[in-house]
Design an enzyme around this catalytic site. Structure first.
Site, PDB file in Angstrom:
ATOM      1  N   ASP A 195      49.188  70.721  18.189  1.00 31.66           N
ATOM      2  CA  ASP A 195      48.886  69.691  17.188  1.00 31.66           C
ATOM      3  C   ASP A 195      49.460  68.324  17.547  1.00 31.66           C
ATOM      4  O   ASP A 195      49.815  67.533  16.666  1.00 31.66           O
ATOM      5  CB  ASP A 195      49.402  70.112  15.792  1.00 31.66           C
ATOM      6  CG  ASP A 195      48.759  71.395  15.319  1.00 31.66           C
ATOM      7  OD1 ASP A 195      47.578  71.606  15.627  1.00 31.66           O
ATOM      8  OD2 ASP A 195      49.450  72.186  14.634  1.00 31.66           O
ATOM      9  N   GLY A 232      47.896  65.932  18.785  1.00 28.78           N
ATOM     10  CA  GLY A 232      46.859  64.882  18.716  1.00 28.78           C
ATOM     11  C   GLY A 232      45.980  64.945  19.961  1.00 28.78           C
ATOM     12  O   GLY A 232      45.383  63.938  20.360  1.00 28.78           O
ATOM     13  N   GLY A 273      42.866  73.802  16.466  1.00 31.57           N
ATOM     14  CA  GLY A 273      42.200  72.935  15.494  1.00 31.57           C
ATOM     15  C   GLY A 273      42.423  71.497  15.904  1.00 31.57           C
ATOM     16  O   GLY A 273      43.554  71.035  15.937  1.00 31.57           O
ATOM     17  N   HIS A 274      41.347  70.821  16.286  1.00 33.14           N
ATOM     18  CA  HIS A 274      41.471  69.451  16.780  1.00 33.14           C
ATOM     19  C   HIS A 274      40.681  68.517  15.872  1.00 33.14           C
ATOM     20  O   HIS A 274      39.476  68.700  15.699  1.00 33.14           O
ATOM     21  CB  HIS A 274      40.939  69.354  18.215  1.00 33.14           C
ATOM     22  CG  HIS A 274      41.608  70.320  19.145  1.00 33.14           C
ATOM     23  ND1 HIS A 274      41.037  70.764  20.299  1.00 33.14           N
ATOM     24  CD2 HIS A 274      42.809  70.928  19.078  1.00 33.14           C
ATOM     25  CE1 HIS A 274      41.854  71.608  20.907  1.00 33.14           C
ATOM     26  NE2 HIS A 274      42.943  71.730  20.184  1.00 33.14           N
ATOM     27  N   ARG A 301      42.145  95.838  29.918  1.00 35.60           N
ATOM     28  CA  ARG A 301      40.851  96.069  30.582  1.00 35.60           C
ATOM     29  C   ARG A 301      39.882  96.889  29.741  1.00 35.60           C
ATOM     30  O   ARG A 301      39.106  97.680  30.251  1.00 35.60           O
ATOM     31  CB  ARG A 301      41.058  96.680  31.985  1.00 35.60           C
ATOM     32  CG  ARG A 301      41.674  95.659  32.931  1.00 35.60           C
ATOM     33  CD  ARG A 301      42.626  96.254  33.892  1.00 35.60           C
ATOM     34  NE  ARG A 301      43.746  96.866  33.195  1.00 35.60           N
ATOM     35  CZ  ARG A 301      44.624  97.658  33.776  1.00 35.60           C
ATOM     36  NH1 ARG A 301      44.515  97.956  35.047  1.00 35.60           N
ATOM     37  NH2 ARG A 301      45.633  98.165  33.086  1.00 35.60           N
ATOM     38  N   THR A 309      44.905  72.125  10.886  1.00 39.11           N
ATOM     39  CA  THR A 309      43.452  71.957  10.867  1.00 39.11           C
ATOM     40  C   THR A 309      42.768  73.318  10.729  1.00 39.11           C
ATOM     41  O   THR A 309      41.699  73.437  10.148  1.00 39.11           O
ATOM     42  CB  THR A 309      42.990  71.294  12.194  1.00 39.11           C
ATOM     43  OG1 THR A 309      43.812  70.156  12.433  1.00 39.11           O
ATOM     44  CG2 THR A 309      41.551  70.874  12.164  1.00 39.11           C
ATOM     45  N   LEU A 341      52.955  57.330  16.484  1.00 38.73           N
ATOM     46  CA  LEU A 341      54.112  56.430  16.400  1.00 38.73           C
ATOM     47  C   LEU A 341      54.166  55.778  15.012  1.00 38.73           C
ATOM     48  O   LEU A 341      55.243  55.548  14.457  1.00 38.73           O
ATOM     49  CB  LEU A 341      54.016  55.348  17.491  1.00 38.73           C
ATOM     50  CG  LEU A 341      55.243  54.465  17.646  1.00 38.73           C
ATOM     51  CD1 LEU A 341      56.408  55.243  18.250  1.00 38.73           C
ATOM     52  CD2 LEU A 341      54.954  53.232  18.500  1.00 38.73           C
ATOM     53  N   SER A 349      49.425  56.015  20.587  1.00 39.95           N
ATOM     54  CA  SER A 349      48.457  56.154  19.499  1.00 39.95           C
ATOM     55  C   SER A 349      49.139  55.818  18.173  1.00 39.95           C
ATOM     56  O   SER A 349      50.244  56.271  17.895  1.00 39.95           O
ATOM     57  CB  SER A 349      47.915  57.586  19.491  1.00 39.95           C
ATOM     58  OG  SER A 349      47.142  57.806  18.336  1.00 39.95           O
ATOM     59  N   GLY A 388      47.350  55.789  14.993  1.00 37.08           N
ATOM     60  CA  GLY A 388      46.450  56.096  13.897  1.00 37.08           C
ATOM     61  C   GLY A 388      45.412  57.077  14.411  1.00 37.08           C
ATOM     62  O   GLY A 388      45.273  57.271  15.619  1.00 37.08           O
TER      63      GLY A 388
HETATM   64  P1  GDP Z   1      45.561  68.705  18.222  1.00 36.16           P
HETATM   65  O1  GDP Z   1      45.527  70.135  17.809  1.00 36.16           O
HETATM   66  O2  GDP Z   1      46.576  68.438  19.278  1.00 36.16           O
HETATM   67  O3  GDP Z   1      44.206  68.179  18.582  1.00 36.16           O
HETATM   68  O4  GDP Z   1      46.049  67.894  16.948  1.00 36.16           O
HETATM   69  P2  GDP Z   1      45.488  68.056  15.449  1.00 36.16           P
HETATM   70  O5  GDP Z   1      44.152  67.426  15.392  1.00 36.16           O
HETATM   71  O6  GDP Z   1      45.631  69.459  14.999  1.00 36.16           O
HETATM   72  O7  GDP Z   1      46.567  67.240  14.643  1.00 36.16           O
HETATM   73  C1  GDP Z   1      46.772  65.875  14.841  1.00 36.16           C
HETATM   74  C2  GDP Z   1      46.456  65.141  13.536  1.00 36.16           C
HETATM   75  O8  GDP Z   1      46.955  63.817  13.598  1.00 36.16           O
HETATM   76  C3  GDP Z   1      44.969  64.985  13.278  1.00 36.16           C
HETATM   77  O9  GDP Z   1      44.742  65.023  11.904  1.00 36.16           O
HETATM   78  C4  GDP Z   1      44.646  63.607  13.851  1.00 36.16           C
HETATM   79  O10 GDP Z   1      43.531  62.997  13.230  1.00 36.16           O
HETATM   80  C5  GDP Z   1      45.905  62.857  13.534  1.00 36.16           C
HETATM   81  N1  GDP Z   1      46.284  61.822  14.490  1.00 36.16           N
HETATM   82  C6  GDP Z   1      46.092  61.797  15.839  1.00 36.16           C
HETATM   83  N2  GDP Z   1      46.699  60.728  16.385  1.00 36.16           N
HETATM   84  C7  GDP Z   1      47.284  60.061  15.356  1.00 36.16           C
HETATM   85  C8  GDP Z   1      48.100  58.880  15.280  1.00 36.16           C
HETATM   86  O11 GDP Z   1      48.419  58.247  16.276  1.00 36.16           O
HETATM   87  N3  GDP Z   1      48.552  58.529  14.046  1.00 36.16           N
HETATM   88  C9  GDP Z   1      48.251  59.236  12.921  1.00 36.16           C
HETATM   89  N4  GDP Z   1      48.747  58.801  11.769  1.00 36.16           N
HETATM   90  N5  GDP Z   1      47.487  60.336  12.956  1.00 36.16           N
HETATM   91  C10 GDP Z   1      47.025  60.752  14.162  1.00 36.16           C
HETATM   92  P1  IMO Z   2      46.082  73.316  18.645  1.00 33.11           P
HETATM   93  O1  IMO Z   2      45.117  73.452  19.792  1.00 33.11           O
HETATM   94  C1  IMO Z   2      49.677  74.701  16.620  1.00 33.11           C
HETATM   95  C2  IMO Z   2      50.555  78.962  16.835  1.00 33.11           C
HETATM   96  C3  IMO Z   2      50.473  79.767  15.548  1.00 33.11           C
HETATM   97  C4  IMO Z   2      51.549  80.800  15.820  1.00 33.11           C
HETATM   98  C5  IMO Z   2      51.378  81.072  17.305  1.00 33.11           C
HETATM   99  C6  IMO Z   2      50.560  82.311  17.615  1.00 33.11           C
HETATM  100  O2  IMO Z   2      45.468  72.849  17.383  1.00 33.11           O
HETATM  101  O3  IMO Z   2      47.283  72.538  19.067  1.00 33.11           O
HETATM  102  P2  IMO Z   2      47.952  82.807  17.520  1.00 33.11           P
HETATM  103  O4  IMO Z   2      46.994  82.795  16.374  1.00 33.11           O
HETATM  104  O5  IMO Z   2      47.587  81.881  18.621  1.00 33.11           O
HETATM  105  O6  IMO Z   2      48.243  84.191  18.028  1.00 33.11           O
HETATM  106  O7  IMO Z   2      49.342  82.282  16.889  1.00 33.11           O
HETATM  107  O8  IMO Z   2      50.753  79.926  17.857  1.00 33.11           O
HETATM  108  N1  IMO Z   2      49.327  78.204  17.182  1.00 33.11           N
HETATM  109  C7  IMO Z   2      49.222  76.885  17.066  1.00 33.11           C
HETATM  110  N2  IMO Z   2      50.090  75.973  16.571  1.00 33.11           N
HETATM  111  N3  IMO Z   2      48.501  74.298  17.142  1.00 33.11           N
HETATM  112  C8  IMO Z   2      47.633  75.191  17.672  1.00 33.11           C
HETATM  113  O9  IMO Z   2      46.512  74.834  18.316  1.00 33.11           O
HETATM  114  C9  IMO Z   2      47.960  76.562  17.604  1.00 33.11           C
HETATM  115  N4  IMO Z   2      47.346  77.704  17.995  1.00 33.11           N
HETATM  116  C10 IMO Z   2      48.207  78.697  17.736  1.00 33.11           C
HETATM  117  O10 IMO Z   2      50.758  78.965  14.424  1.00 33.11           O
HETATM  118  O11 IMO Z   2      52.821  80.210  15.627  1.00 33.11           O
HETATM  119 MG    MG Z   3      45.661  71.293  16.099  1.00 26.41          MG
END
Ligand code: GDP
Ligand code: IMO
Ligand code: MG
Length: 441
Positions: free
Chosen positions: A8, A10, A35-36, A137, A293, A326, A407, A409
Site C-alpha cells: 500500500d 502507492g 488493491g491499487h 504440485r 482497498t 508526503l 508524490s 496527492g
Molecule cells: P498500492 O497498493 O501500493 O497501490 O497502494 P494503495 O492504492 O493500496 O494505497 C495508496 C492510497 O494512497 C491510495 O488510496 C492512493 O490513491 C493514495 N495515494 C497515493 N499517493 C498519494 C499521495 O502522494 N498522497 C495522498 N494523500 N494519497 C496518495
Molecule cells: P498491495 O499490492 C498490504 C497482507 C495481508 C496479510 C498478509 C498475508 O495493495 O500493496 P494474504 O492474503 O496475501 O495471504 O495476506 O499480507 N497483504 C497486503 N498488505 N497491501 C497488499 O497489497 C497486501 N496483500 C497482502 O494484510 O497481512
Molecule cells: Mg494496496
C-alpha cells in the site's frame, strides 16, 4: 517497480505515472489480495489483478506466471473497466499462472479462524492455499482451465481431496464438483482470448526494444522469503521476483524503482516497531485515508522506518525511490524517523532475520521539524517548504539512495518528478538537487 515497505505504498499511482513511458506493464506475483487505487482526472479506479497500465490505451498489460488468478474476481474487474469504457483487449494472461478455486478461499478463511491469536490477518482471498497447492504440485493452471476435459479430471480429483479437509479439519460442508466445474468452464470461456505464453510475449517486446515495466504487488516486508515471516504473503514481491514471476532473465532488467510512503503502514498482524497507536497514528490514518482497498480494514500507521528502508534498498538493489504521501505529514509539528533499532540493549542498523528478535526491536528516532503548511499544490522541489526538502534529503541520506519522484496527492498531477526514473541517468538521479552524502559508517 516494487513496494519498499509492507504494501500500500502507492504503487498503483506510481505505476500509472510510469506507464506513460512503458509499452508493456507486467504483474508478476500475488493475486486479488492486492488493491491499487489510481486517480485520474478526478476519477478513481481500483485495481486488484490487472496492471495499472491498463488505463493507457496503447499499453500492453500482462499478468505473469508467478501470479495466482481468481477468475471470478478477474472477470468482475474486467467488467468494471469495460463499464468505464476502458478496453481490456490488450490484456494477456499467462497460461502458467495458478487458479484460485472456491476451496482455496474457504480454507484461507477457515484456517485464519482456526489459528486464533496465531492468525496472519490475511485478505482471506485464498492466496496462501493457492500458492500452497502450486508448491505441492497439485495446483490447477490457466492452461488446465482452458481444456474442458483436463479441468474436469483435475477438479474431480482435487475436490475429492479438499472435501476431506473441509469436513474433517474445518467441519465445513463439501463442495459439489459438478457445480464448480460448470462455474469454472464459464470463466474459461470468458478469459480464453487473453491466455497466452506471456514469457514469450515479453521476450518479443524486449527484442523489439519496447519499454517494459514490471509492477510489484504487496511489498518487500511481505515477501515470503525476505519479509517478516510468518506475517507475510505467499509470493515474492521483491525485485528478484520479477524475473521468476514473468519468465525473464535478470540481465533484461535495467533498473529498479522502490516506492515508499513518507511514513509507514501495515495491514494484518505482525510486529511493527514504529507503530503509533492513537495520537499521531490516528492523525496519519485519518489524513492518509489509510483503509485497505481490498478489505476495507484500517491500516496500522507509524513513523518512517529507515532500517526497513535500507533493507529494501539492499534486498531489491534499488536504483531510486518514489516517496509518496508526503502531503499527509503537512500538519505535524515534528516528524520522527527511525534510524536504528534497540535490540536487547544493543544498537542495531540491520533488520534482524529472526522474527522473535524483530518483535523485540524498539525504534531509535531522530526528530525533524514539520513544515506546517500544505504541499499538495507543489510541482517542483523549489515549491516545497525547506523543512519538507530537508526531510526528503534526510531519508535519501539515511537509505543512501536517490529520490526520483515525490508524490503529494492521489492524482497524477500531484507529483514532483525530480528525475525521470526510466530515461534519466542511472544512479545520478536527484544527486545534483538533494545531495546524497557519503555512505554512513
Ligand atoms: P498500492 O497498493 O501500493 O497501490 O497502494 P494503495 O492504492 O493500496 O494505497 C495508496 C492510497 O494512497 C491510495 O488510496 C492512493 O490513491 C493514495 N495515494 C497515493 N499517493 C498519494 C499521495 O502522494 N498522497 C495522498 N494523500 N494519497 C496518495
Ligand atoms: P498491495 O499490492 C498490504 C497482507 C495481508 C496479510 C498478509 C498475508 O495493495 O500493496 P494474504 O492474503 O496475501 O495471504 O495476506 O499480507 N497483504 C497486503 N498488505 N497491501 C497488499 O497489497 C497486501 N496483500 C497482502 O494484510 O497481512
Ligand atoms: Mg494496496
Amino acid at each position: 517497480m516494487i513496494g519498499a515497505q509492507w504494501g500500500d505504498e502507492g504503487k498503483g499511482k506510481i505505476t500509472d505515472l510510469l506507464s506513460k513511458s512503458a509499452d508493456v506493464v507486467v504483474r508478476y506475483q500475488g493475486g486479488v489480495n492486492a488493491g491499487h487505487t489510481v486517480v485520474v482526472q478526478g476519477q478513481t479506479f481500483k485495481l486488484h489483478l490487472i496492471p495499472s497500465g491498463i488505463l493507457y490505451p496503447e499499453t500492453d498489460c500482462i499478468i505473469g506466471a508467478g501470479t495466482v488468478i481468481d477468475p471470478k474476481e478477474l472477470i468482475a474487474e474486467l467488467d468494471r473497466l469495460e463499464a468505464l469504457n476502458i478496453s481490456a483487449s490488450r490484456l494477456m494472461i499467462s497460461e502458467s499462472a495458478h487458479v484460485t478455486m472456491p476451496y482455496h478461499r474457504l480454507i484461507d478463511q477457515a484456517s485464519e479462524e482456526r489459528r486464533g491469536n496465531r492468525k496472519i490477518g490475511t485478505t482471506r482471498r485464498g492466496i496462501g492455499p493457492t500458492y500452497a497447492d502450486k508448491s505441492e504440485r497439485t495446483g490447477i493452471r490457466m492452461t488446465n482451465l482452458m481444456s474442458s476435459e483436463t479441468l474436469q479430471e483435475q477438479l474431480n480429483w482435487a475436490i475429492e481431496q479438499k472435501n476431506v479437509v473441509l469436513d474433517k479439519l474445518y467441519d465445513l460442508p463439501p463442495l459439489d464438483p459438478k457445480q464448480v466445474i460448470e462455474e469454472y468452464r464459464a470463466y474459461a470461456e470468458r478469459l480464453a482470448p487473453h491466455v497466452t505464453d506471456t514469457s514469450l510475449r515479453i521476450y518479443e517486446a524486449f527484442r523489439a526494444k519496447r519499454n517494459i515495466l514490471f509492477e510489484g504487488a504487496q511489498g518487500t516486508l511481505l515477501d515470503l522469503d525476505h519479509g517478516t515471516y510468518p506475517y507475510v504473503t505467499s509470493s515474492n514481491p521483491v525485485a528478484g521476483g520479477a524475473c521468476i514471476g514473468s519468465g525473464v532473465g535478470p540481465t533484461m532488467i535495467d533498473r529498479v524503482i522502490g516506492v515508499a510512503k513518507a511514513y509507514t503502514t501495515r495491514v494484518g498482524e505482525g510486529p511493527f516497531p514504529t507503530e503509533l497507536k492513537g495520537g499521531v497514528g490516528a492523525e496519519l490514518c485519518d489524513r492518509g485515508a489509510e483503509f485497505g482497498t481490498t478489505t476495507g480494514r484500517q491500516r496500522r500507521c507509524g513513523w518512517f522506518d529507515g532500517v526497513i528502508g535500507r533493507y529494501a534498498v539492499r534486498i531489491n538493489g534499488l536504483d531510486c525511490l518514489a516517496i509518496t504521501k508526503l502531503d499527509v505529514l503537512d500538519s505535524l509539528d515534528e516528524i520522527k524517523v527511525c534510524v536504528a533499532y534497540d535490540l536487547d540493549g544493543q544498537k542495531c542498523h540491520d533488520l534482524p532475520g529472526d522474527s522473535s528478535q524483530f518483535a523485540r526491536c524498539t525504534p531509535i528516532y531522530e526528530t525533524l521539524p514539520g513544515w506546517k503548511q500544505s504541499t499538495d499544490h507543489c510541482r517542483s522541489l523549489e515549491d516545497l517548504p525547506q523543512q519538507a526538502l530537508d526531510y526528503l534529503k534526510f531519508l535519501a541520506d539515511l537509505m543512501e539512495v536517490p529520490i526520483a519522484i515525490v508524490s503529494l496527492g492521489a492524482s497524477r498531477d500531484q507529483t514532483i518528478i525530480v528525475e525521470d526514473p526510466i530515461h534519466g541517468p542511472k544512479r545520478a538521479l536527484l544527486t545534483d538537487k538533494l545531495s546524497i552524502e557519503p555512505a554512513r559508517t
